[in-house]
Scaffold this active site. Structure first.
Site: not given
Ligand code: DGP
Length: 112
Positions: A85, A96, A45, A3, A6, A29, A98
């Site tokens: 989402n 996971h 998780h 994950c 995680c 993000d 969020h």
């Molecule tokens: P969702 O689409 O709701 O599952 O949002 C996932 C979010 O996670 C998306 O806005 C981009 C973010 N994200 C994906 N990979 C990484 C990462 O490696 N680091 C960070 N900081 N954010 C990430």
């Protein structure tokens, strides 16, 4: 378990941490959709909001205690949006739980 979040929580993958306590971790993000775009996650998780139960709901409560603190620290005194989402139709890409905090500008009125 493989994950991404995680691994971010454990420090295996670096992140722009903005908050951490015993239960909650928050970080910027990687692809911000607003001037402030922060993800707030339970350290335990949970796959999505669809998996919230009587047993783990206290973690969601902790997250929602933390969100106003982060918003204040980020200067979002004019308001912000909290989004989670869920699943394929909800465009959840990381499995996971969020919560996105989005702010720092006037957000779009439509949500979908
Ligand atoms: P969702 O689409 O709701 O599952 O949002 C996932 C979010 O996670 C998306 O806005 C981009 C973010 N994200 C994906 N990979 C990484 C990462 O490696 N680091 C960070 N900081 N954010 C990430």
């Amino acid at each position: 378990m493989d994950c991404l979040f995680c691994k971010i929580i454990s420090g295996e993958i670096p992140s722009g941490k903005v908050y951490e306590d015993e239960w909650v971790y928050a970080f910027r993000d990687i692809a911000p959709q607003a001037p402030v775009h922060i993800l707030v996650v339970p350290k335990t998780h949970i796959a999505s909001a669809d998996e919230i139960s009587a047993e783990n709901a206290v973690l969601v409560s902790r997250i929602f205690e933390v969100i106003p603190k982060i918003a204040k620290a980020e200067g979002l005194q004019n308001g912000y949006r909290v989004v989670t989402n869920v699943g394929e139709d909800g465009c959840q890409s990381v499995k996971h739980l969020h919560f996105h905090i989005l702010g720092g500008k006037q957000l779009a009125g439509e949500m979908a």
